[in-house]
Scaffold this motif. Structure first.
Motif, mmCIF file in Angstrom:
data_model
loop_
_atom_site.group_PDB
_atom_site.id
_atom_site.type_symbol
_atom_site.label_atom_id
_atom_site.label_comp_id
_atom_site.label_asym_id
_atom_site.label_seq_id
_atom_site.Cartn_x
_atom_site.Cartn_y
_atom_site.Cartn_z
ATOM 1 N N LYS A 179 0.892 -1.300 -0.170
ATOM 2 C CA LYS A 179 -0.002 0.158 -0.104
ATOM 3 C C LYS A 179 0.879 1.159 0.097
ATOM 4 N N GLN A 180 1.948 1.120 0.826
ATOM 5 C CA GLN A 180 2.866 2.252 0.663
ATOM 6 C C GLN A 180 3.411 2.573 -0.905
ATOM 7 N N LEU A 181 3.679 1.562 -1.500
ATOM 8 C CA LEU A 181 4.381 1.671 -2.626
ATOM 9 C C LEU A 181 3.147 2.330 -3.609
ATOM 10 N N GLU A 182 1.961 1.718 -3.386
ATOM 11 C CA GLU A 182 0.878 2.252 -4.301
ATOM 12 C C GLU A 182 0.573 3.705 -4.081
ATOM 13 N N ILE A 199 17.576 5.880 -8.214
ATOM 14 C CA ILE A 199 16.164 5.579 -7.691
ATOM 15 C C ILE A 199 15.432 7.033 -7.542
ATOM 16 N N GLN A 200 14.291 7.052 -7.863
ATOM 17 C CA GLN A 200 13.315 8.138 -7.790
ATOM 18 C C GLN A 200 12.402 8.329 -6.796
ATOM 19 N N GLY A 201 12.260 7.152 -5.934
ATOM 20 C CA GLY A 201 11.422 7.212 -4.830
ATOM 21 C C GLY A 201 12.019 6.256 -3.818
ATOM 22 N N LEU A 202 11.339 6.283 -2.468
ATOM 23 C CA LEU A 202 11.933 5.352 -1.524
ATOM 24 C C LEU A 202 10.741 4.798 -0.436
ATOM 25 N N VAL A 203 10.481 3.765 -0.186
ATOM 26 C CA VAL A 203 9.631 3.024 0.803
ATOM 27 C C VAL A 203 10.540 2.661 1.737
ATOM 28 N N VAL A 204 10.139 3.175 3.003
ATOM 29 C CA VAL A 204 11.066 2.727 4.282
ATOM 30 C C VAL A 204 9.998 2.063 5.138
ATOM 31 N N GLN A 205 10.497 0.987 5.432
ATOM 32 C CA GLN A 205 9.762 -0.190 6.298
ATOM 33 C C GLN A 205 9.637 0.180 7.768
ATOM 34 N N ALA A 206 9.107 -0.474 8.666
ATOM 35 C CA ALA A 206 9.064 0.004 10.082
ATOM 36 C C ALA A 206 9.919 -0.648 10.881
ATOM 37 N N MET A 230 5.812 11.524 3.129
ATOM 38 C CA MET A 230 4.404 11.119 3.287
ATOM 39 C C MET A 230 4.980 9.849 4.386
ATOM 40 N N ALA A 231 3.624 9.554 5.050
ATOM 41 C CA ALA A 231 3.610 8.303 5.688
ATOM 42 C C ALA A 231 2.655 7.858 5.751
ATOM 43 N N PHE A 232 2.331 6.416 5.752
ATOM 44 C CA PHE A 232 0.971 5.768 5.705
ATOM 45 C C PHE A 232 1.212 4.342 6.617
ATOM 46 N N GLY A 233 0.472 4.142 7.361
ATOM 47 C CA GLY A 233 0.257 2.950 8.357
ATOM 48 C C GLY A 233 -0.637 3.205 9.653
ATOM 49 N N PRO A 234 -0.477 2.247 10.231
ATOM 50 C CA PRO A 234 -1.683 2.093 11.271
ATOM 51 C C PRO A 234 -1.217 3.532 12.504
ATOM 52 N N ALA A 257 18.966 15.115 1.802
ATOM 53 C CA ALA A 257 20.247 15.293 1.090
ATOM 54 C C ALA A 257 20.306 14.664 -0.358
ATOM 55 N N SER A 258 19.576 13.598 -0.372
ATOM 56 C CA SER A 258 19.590 12.805 -1.680
ATOM 57 C C SER A 258 18.514 13.290 -2.562
ATOM 58 N N ARG A 259 17.621 14.125 -2.062
ATOM 59 C CA ARG A 259 16.383 14.780 -2.553
ATOM 60 C C ARG A 259 15.716 13.585 -3.293
ATOM 61 N N VAL A 260 15.295 12.701 -2.317
ATOM 62 C CA VAL A 260 14.586 11.442 -2.993
ATOM 63 C C VAL A 260 13.240 11.518 -1.930
ATOM 64 N N PRO A 261 12.119 11.351 -2.788
ATOM 65 C CA PRO A 261 10.806 11.497 -2.218
ATOM 66 C C PRO A 261 10.666 10.242 -1.348
ATOM 67 N N ALA A 262 10.248 10.291 -0.239
ATOM 68 C CA ALA A 262 9.881 8.843 0.474
ATOM 69 C C ALA A 262 8.718 8.784 1.227
ATOM 70 N N ILE A 263 8.391 7.786 1.324
ATOM 71 C CA ILE A 263 7.096 7.288 2.150
ATOM 72 C C ILE A 263 7.450 6.307 3.458
ATOM 73 N N TYR A 264 7.071 6.845 4.364
ATOM 74 C CA TYR A 264 7.309 6.067 5.750
ATOM 75 C C TYR A 264 6.163 5.266 6.446
ATOM 76 N N ARG A 265 6.458 4.664 7.181
ATOM 77 C CA ARG A 265 5.264 3.960 8.137
ATOM 78 C C ARG A 265 4.504 4.736 9.051
ATOM 79 N N LEU A 266 5.477 5.752 9.606
ATOM 80 C CA LEU A 266 5.119 6.157 10.862
ATOM 81 C C LEU A 266 4.673 7.722 10.479
ATOM 82 N N GLY A 267 3.592 8.224 11.095
ATOM 83 C CA GLY A 267 3.305 9.658 11.229
ATOM 84 C C GLY A 267 4.400 10.651 11.426
#
Length: 326
Positions: A150-153, A217-224, A260-264, A241-251
């Motif tokens: 879901k994070q990747l989506e 790599i143009q985007g990053l998904v970070v696990q929890a 961004m962040a998405f998770g419980p 510093a790498s100027r890479v957009p990332a989505i995390y699990r924790l708000g």
């Protein structure tokens, strides 16, 4: 008559400062965590203590919390688990993570264990079934198997031009078995390439972000993983510093400057953990307490970080965001 007396004894216990049947001390909750001691004042642990207070517990009067912080050391985690068992705590809270729960289970098969943030609890043998745990452990899972895809989506929806996405993970975490296949549906639907970026130690994070640059790599998904929780600020800074957009699990990581962040909702899970502790202290067996799955997820977006990266969130993301950081 007997039932009434039992109910009265429970009420007296809750307000007397000592557990039923003991004139020596209030019940002790051992808290085993892989995080540094500074986490004691973090929103999740504040929520846990708030949950206890709502249930009538007053720390220092009718309950005692015994903390052990491993600060990222697996050896200390195992040692602290054994130490809490020797102290004969009445219940063990393990938070967060799968490895923390496994360390507690290795140390005791009798003391009740309440875990928070475990991944595949059944697959790893932590419980027999979610509905009927069957052993001395129960608690709350984080559904990391479903959240990863879901994070990747969400990231590809926010950034539709992405073609190569990195996934920051910790191979030693058993929750991430077959991690790459959790992205199969998104890979097929969005035609993106997924690159796994392994990190076992804080030092590995630098090389992981060097790979981000080298592989374009143009985007990053970070696990929890607990490592990424402990190193949350550093990961956010490296991504910036790498100027890479990332989505995390924790708000919290979006609040630190992540895109961004998405998770419980993690604090909600810790607050619910307090109810498990209460039930066990009242005599319930972990074997009979169903494991809870998250019921509420949140999407957090950071507009300041988006502006710094030259990103404009599409309306579909803006309207779904539970929290927007300006």
């Amino acid at each position: 008559m007997k039932a009434a007396l039992i109910g009265l004894s429970l009420v007296l216990w809750m307000f007397s400062g000592v557990p039923a049947g003991s004139a020596e001390r209030p019940p002790q909750v051992g808290i085993l965590s892989p995080l540094p001691s500074a986490a004691v004042s973090s929103p999740p642990f504040e929520a846990f203590r708030a949950g206890l207070r709502e249930l009538g517990y007053d720390e220092g009067r009718n309950i005692r919390l015994v903390y052990r912080w491993a600060d990222g050391s697996g050896e200390r985690l195992a040692g602290f688990a054994s130490e809490l068992v020797r102290l004969k705590v009445d219940v063990l809270l393990t938070a967060p993570g799968t490895l923390t729960a496994l360390a507690a289970l290795k140390a005791t098969a009798t003391i009740p264990i309440i875990f928070v943030g475990v991944g595949d609890a059944v697959g790893l043998g932590i419980v027999e079934h979610l509905a009927h745990p069957g052993g001395n452990a129960t608690g709350l899972v984080n559904e990391s198997q479903d959240s990863a895809g879901k994070q990747l989506e969400i990231l590809t929806e926010a950034l539709p031009r992405l073609s190569r996405v990195g996934v920051l993970w910790r191979p030693s975490n058993p929750s991430y078995k077959d991690l790459i296949h959790r992205f199969d549906d998104v890979v097929r639907a969005r035609a993106v390439q997924v690159v796994l970026l392994a990190a076992e130690t804080p030092e590995d994070l630098v090389s992981a972000f060097q790979t981000v640059k080298r592989r374009r790599i143009q985007g990053l998904v970070v696990q929890a993983d607990e490592l990424f929780i402990r190193e949350g600020r550093r990961i956010v800074d490296l991504a910036a510093a790498s100027r890479v957009p990332a989505i995390y699990r924790l708000g919290d990581q979006a609040a630190l400057g992540g895109l961004m962040a998405f998770g419980p909702r993690i604090p909600d899970m810790y607050r619910r953990a307090a109810s498990y502790v209460d039930k066990v202290l009242r005599g319930a067996k972990p074997a009979d307490l169903p494991v809870e799955q998250p019921t509420r997820f949140e999407l957090v977006i950071n507009l300041k970080t988006a502006k710094a990266l030259g990103i404009t969130f599409p309306p579909s993301i803006r309207v779904r965001a539970d929290q927007v950081i300006q």
